[in-house]
Design a protein around this motif. Sequence first.
Motif, PDB file in Angstrom:
ATOM      1  N   LYS A   1       0.717  -0.690   0.126  1.00 32.93           N
ATOM      2  CA  LYS A   1       0.037  -0.164  -0.163  1.00 32.93           C
ATOM      3  C   LYS A   1       0.795   1.342  -0.174  1.00 32.93           C
ATOM      4  CE  LYS A   1      -3.737  -2.735   1.893  1.00 32.93           C
ATOM      5  NZ  LYS A   1      -4.399  -2.413   3.463  1.00 32.93           N
TER       6      LYS A   1
ATOM      7  N   ALA B   1       2.167   1.573  -3.685  1.00 29.50           N
ATOM      8  CA  ALA B   1       1.305   1.779  -4.100  1.00 29.50           C
ATOM      9  C   ALA B   1       1.517   3.533  -4.243  1.00 29.50           C
ATOM     10  CB  ALA B   1       0.335   1.780  -4.331  1.00 29.50           C
ATOM     11  N   HIS B   2       1.197   3.726  -3.044  1.00 34.45           N
ATOM     12  CA  HIS B   2       1.138   5.013  -3.263  1.00 34.45           C
ATOM     13  C   HIS B   2       1.918   5.686  -3.307  1.00 34.45           C
ATOM     14  CE1 HIS B   2      -0.562   9.320  -0.999  1.00 34.45           C
ATOM     15  NE2 HIS B   2       0.257   9.166  -0.008  1.00 34.45           N
TER      16      HIS B   2
ATOM     17  N   SER C   1      -2.986  -7.139  -2.584  1.00 29.09           N
ATOM     18  CA  SER C   1      -2.666  -5.249  -1.812  1.00 29.09           C
ATOM     19  C   SER C   1      -2.336  -4.437  -2.567  1.00 29.09           C
ATOM     20  CB  SER C   1      -2.095  -5.273  -0.415  1.00 29.09           C
ATOM     21  OG  SER C   1      -2.342  -6.356   0.690  1.00 29.09           O
ATOM     22  N   LYS C   2      -1.394  -4.839  -3.282  1.00 33.23           N
ATOM     23  CA  LYS C   2      -1.088  -3.576  -4.488  1.00 33.23           C
ATOM     24  C   LYS C   2      -2.166  -3.158  -5.420  1.00 33.23           C
ATOM     25  CE  LYS C   2       3.309  -1.308  -5.905  1.00 33.23           C
ATOM     26  NZ  LYS C   2       4.814  -1.598  -6.272  1.00 33.23           N
TER      27      LYS C   2
ATOM     28  N   ASN D   1      -5.107  -4.238  -5.064  1.00 30.88           N
ATOM     29  CA  ASN D   1      -6.290  -3.688  -4.269  1.00 30.88           C
ATOM     30  C   ASN D   1      -5.646  -1.879  -4.753  1.00 30.88           C
ATOM     31  OD1 ASN D   1      -7.961  -5.762  -4.488  1.00 30.88           O
ATOM     32  ND2 ASN D   1      -6.880  -6.547  -2.405  1.00 30.88           N
ATOM     33  N   ALA D   2      -4.980  -1.531  -4.482  1.00 28.41           N
ATOM     34  CA  ALA D   2      -4.393  -0.426  -4.110  1.00 28.41           C
ATOM     35  C   ALA D   2      -4.928   0.367  -5.102  1.00 28.41           C
ATOM     36  CB  ALA D   2      -3.320   0.063  -4.013  1.00 28.41           C
ATOM     37  N   TYR D   3      -4.241  -0.043  -6.591  1.00 28.25           N
ATOM     38  CA  TYR D   3      -4.469   0.500  -7.478  1.00 28.25           C
ATOM     39  C   TYR D   3      -5.773   0.360  -8.411  1.00 28.25           C
ATOM     40  CZ  TYR D   3       0.246   1.388  -8.819  1.00 28.25           C
ATOM     41  OH  TYR D   3       1.532   2.116  -8.985  1.00 28.25           O
TER      42      TYR D   3
ATOM     43  N   GLU E   1      -8.290   0.612  -6.181  1.00 26.68           N
ATOM     44  CA  GLU E   1      -9.178   1.830  -5.661  1.00 26.68           C
ATOM     45  C   GLU E   1      -8.918   3.128  -6.512  1.00 26.68           C
ATOM     46  OE1 GLU E   1     -11.801   3.701  -3.281  1.00 26.68           O
ATOM     47  OE2 GLU E   1     -10.985   1.830  -3.521  1.00 26.68           O
ATOM     48  N   TYR E   2      -7.137   3.405  -6.702  1.00 23.25           N
ATOM     49  CA  TYR E   2      -6.604   5.094  -7.049  1.00 23.25           C
ATOM     50  C   TYR E   2      -7.808   5.107  -8.483  1.00 23.25           C
ATOM     51  CZ  TYR E   2      -3.830   7.785  -8.812  1.00 23.25           C
ATOM     52  OH  TYR E   2      -2.480   9.523  -9.953  1.00 23.25           O
TER      53      TYR E   2
END
Length: 134
Positions: A37, A40-41, A82-83, A85-87, A89-90
């Motif tokens: 996460k 990714a951020h 997790s990455k 999911n983060a992408y 969402e973004y």
Amino acid sequence: MKRIVIQIAVLLCLPAGLWAQVDDRAIDESFYSALAKADAHYEQSLPAMSIEDELDFWNDQEAFEQRLSKTNPRAYQIYLNSKGNAYREYLRFCGSECQHGDQFFRKASFYMINGEVEDEMAFSTTGKKSLKKN
């Protein structure tokens, strides 16, 4: 006297022995999920850069991921999940108006395809099998 020293030493080492029995998988899971996460951020907040710098950055990231996949495949899949999911969402909020390079979108696609969705993660304990061309 020797006996007391030995007993004290055993009592002092006991917490370390108990700590060693903590489930390493739970620690790995939370660590690699948080790392993904954060990565990714960071990647999503990178300013526009030259093609060479962008390729350099993503090559370094890919080298890290390859090492992780070889040394700890389970942690690698958690990282991808997790990455991904983060992408996902973004990119719901970031369309063509976002100023990312081609490599960013290529890697974002990779993470979203190869990382499992959170709902699936709860039931999956194994990594995805890679698709090989015949």
